[in-house]
Design a protein around this motif. Sequence first.
Motif, short mmCIF file in Angstrom:
data_model
loop_
_atom_site.label_atom_id
_atom_site.label_comp_id
_atom_site.label_asym_id
_atom_site.label_seq_id
_atom_site.Cartn_x
_atom_site.Cartn_y
_atom_site.Cartn_z
N LEU A 1 12.61 -2.16 3.99
CA LEU A 1 13.45 -1.32 3.13
C LEU A 1 13.52 0.13 3.60
O LEU A 1 13.83 1.02 2.80
N GLN A 2 13.24 0.39 4.87
CA GLN A 2 13.39 1.72 5.46
C GLN A 2 12.56 2.78 4.72
O GLN A 2 12.97 3.93 4.59
N ILE A 3 11.39 2.41 4.24
CA ILE A 3 10.54 3.35 3.50
C ILE A 3 9.68 4.18 4.45
O ILE A 3 9.59 5.41 4.31
N PHE A 4 9.06 3.54 5.42
CA PHE A 4 8.12 4.21 6.31
C PHE A 4 8.70 4.33 7.71
O PHE A 4 9.39 3.43 8.20
N HIS A 5 8.39 5.46 8.37
CA HIS A 5 8.85 5.71 9.73
C HIS A 5 7.71 6.33 10.54
O HIS A 5 6.88 7.08 10.00
N MET B 1 8.03 -1.49 -9.20
CA MET B 1 8.16 -0.09 -8.79
C MET B 1 8.11 0.12 -7.28
O MET B 1 8.72 1.05 -6.76
N ASN B 2 7.39 -0.74 -6.57
CA ASN B 2 7.21 -0.56 -5.12
C ASN B 2 7.43 -1.89 -4.39
O ASN B 2 6.50 -2.45 -3.80
N PRO B 3 8.65 -2.39 -4.39
CA PRO B 3 8.90 -3.72 -3.80
C PRO B 3 8.70 -3.78 -2.29
O PRO B 3 8.57 -4.87 -1.73
N TYR B 4 8.65 -2.63 -1.61
CA TYR B 4 8.48 -2.64 -0.16
C TYR B 4 7.14 -3.20 0.27
O TYR B 4 6.95 -3.54 1.45
N ASN B 5 6.19 -3.34 -0.67
CA ASN B 5 4.89 -3.92 -0.34
C ASN B 5 4.93 -5.44 -0.31
O ASN B 5 3.92 -6.07 0.01
N PHE B 6 6.08 -6.03 -0.61
CA PHE B 6 6.23 -7.48 -0.65
C PHE B 6 7.23 -7.90 0.43
O PHE B 6 8.43 -7.62 0.31
N PRO B 7 6.79 -8.54 1.50
CA PRO B 7 7.70 -8.93 2.58
C PRO B 7 8.88 -9.77 2.11
O PRO B 7 9.94 -9.75 2.75
N GLY C 1 17.91 -7.00 8.14
CA GLY C 1 17.76 -6.05 9.23
C GLY C 1 16.31 -5.71 9.53
O GLY C 1 15.95 -5.46 10.69
N ASP C 2 15.46 -5.69 8.50
CA ASP C 2 14.03 -5.43 8.71
C ASP C 2 13.40 -6.52 9.56
O ASP C 2 12.65 -6.25 10.50
N TRP C 3 13.73 -7.77 9.22
CA TRP C 3 13.17 -8.90 9.99
C TRP C 3 13.75 -8.95 11.39
O TRP C 3 13.06 -9.36 12.34
#
Length: 666
Positions: free
Chosen positions: A154-158, A263-269, A275-277
Amino acid sequence: MQPTKPLLTHSNVISSNPISYWLLHGLYQLAENPVALVIVALGLNAVAIPYFGLFHDSILYGVQTLNQVDPGHFQQDLFFKYGSQDQFSLFSTLAALLAKYLGLSITFYLIYFASKIVLLLAFQQFVCLIEPTRRIASATFLYFSVSWIAYGGLQIFHVNESFTTPRLPAIALTVLAITFAMRGRWVRSLVILLAFLLHPIMAMGGLIGIVGLFLWDKLGGRWVWGCGIVGMVGLTVLIGVPELGQRVFGTMSPDWKAEVLRMNPYNFPETWAVGDWQRILVAVALVGYGIVTYSGSIRRMLVLILITGVGGLALTEMATRLPYALLFQGQPYRAIWLIHLAQIPIAASCIVRFWNRGNRSRTLAVLLLAHFAIPSLLSSIILIFLIMVFAPAMVGIRGISRQPRRADWFPVTLGIAVCGAALMLFAVQVLSITYQWHVLFDYATPEFVSAYLLRIAFPVAACIMAGCMLLLTALSFRVVIVVSVLLMMLASWPLLPVFQRLDGRRATFDFVSSYIQTRSWPQDRTPTIYFPGWEWKIGAVDFIWFDLQWNNYFATNQLAGNMFNESNAMEGKRRSQLVAMLELPNILRYGRTKYPAMISFIQSCYGYDAEPPPPTPEDLLRLCQEPDLDLIVIPYAFPGLYSATDGTWYIYDPAVVRTQQRTVQH
């Protein structure tokens, strides 16, 4: 039909395109001068990925630092009330030592700038280990300096973040430690321990890689595989035996995990986008190719990085379905940032090799280049850029006759189109600053334009001076280095305060501050304010924490670490539902124009899936019953209840509202 030409030889470049010649010649010169190369990379980074100041997660780490400067000041804030992730890192403790004397903004800026220098220096050494050809390594290094390099979902971390968090120095020190380990400098590689103290999650993958490489080098590969098998068997036993697993990892209730997902769905693959995969699969494939291609310590480290990253991702997928807390809180998927980093020099080497193999392989080389140079090939703006460059390039290279001028016209034309589209996208990124197209048009005032032009002029001047290094004496060389770094520091200073003045936020902040100064507040505790602000994930939380230095009643930022504390997660759920009617309509009004794809997610964060009705006085009265809530600032007028207004925002005193309510009831 002419035969396929070799790639960018001096004679071809000089005779065909003098601009390409000078660009290539400049790259040759930079490759021979590492100091000038780093300064140019800093300049490009300052232009392409400007420092945003106290923004995004740096707001959270900023308030943690302030809470260390004045221990317990924010203790009743929702973010700290039940404990925060600050207990797992020394970052805020160390940052507080500087912030106490220099202030938070300057401290975070210095940490950011120092971390970027270390990261660029470390990656330069890392690239040189994997790609010995200096020109290719230099081009790869310059690409890294202007690339965000997303990891996870989800483009959260870079990797190349534009603000200060412990992730940035931890990543920089981890890359530095890995380069030391790959060169056999084991004592120097202990710098990984400092990275671990700053951010254990980000440094864990590097620590495993360095320890594994040490065992492999000193004891042989059998010891590494043996330790790995023992570790896997032990982890399997812990996971498979609930009594042992719960004792070691603790438990996470279904309701708690549901709140983390909300609240933080990016912690769930499972929530990650296609595009992330795609990025992960390409990175894994490239690192796998590197394992087959390279040898020695490079191959061993790539093996360890790949196993750690893929294993961490698989472990995270399991942790989301298991009742164990620590296994999920450790976020082992974040180890894949090393895979995304290691793939860059391998990809550069692959592009050159594929291009030199012949006509058929050149198309694959261009597609691989497009994967890294262009974020999304399917977006409308990218397709327009590609067509704009491809059509005239095809006419110039292939010609308009039935017989093409050269056999490899298609990959060459496609490569030119990809490079042209990437340059256009880079220009748009620089002009729009944060991919917000409206910025230049909304804030086209002399103040903003002058500040923005200085932002561009300083790194450009530093890059020019770095080029001049190639012709200077040793004494002048040192002077140019110092001046260039100073220019880069000026270029990195954030424009966020300018934005706040120009878009009216500062006027609203001043209005709220003026009202607060007219009242007396509790002296035995830090007052608490509810001020939702303007937009999703932005709001007024920075004003509350850094300007007022008050407790914040509720903001979604405060739940960024709800996976570490169940009480924080459940209290955050209760408060989100309590303020939903006062906050959601205003956020949705902005959200429908700026991020329409996130509307359903925003609604779910407040526990309200339907279209919210207009807020009512009853919604305000329910919020006013909250203990220790001292002030409410919302963009809704309830006549007879508010204490002050600037025409847009209305200030309510919960104590006054409660008194009026009791008077009406009697």
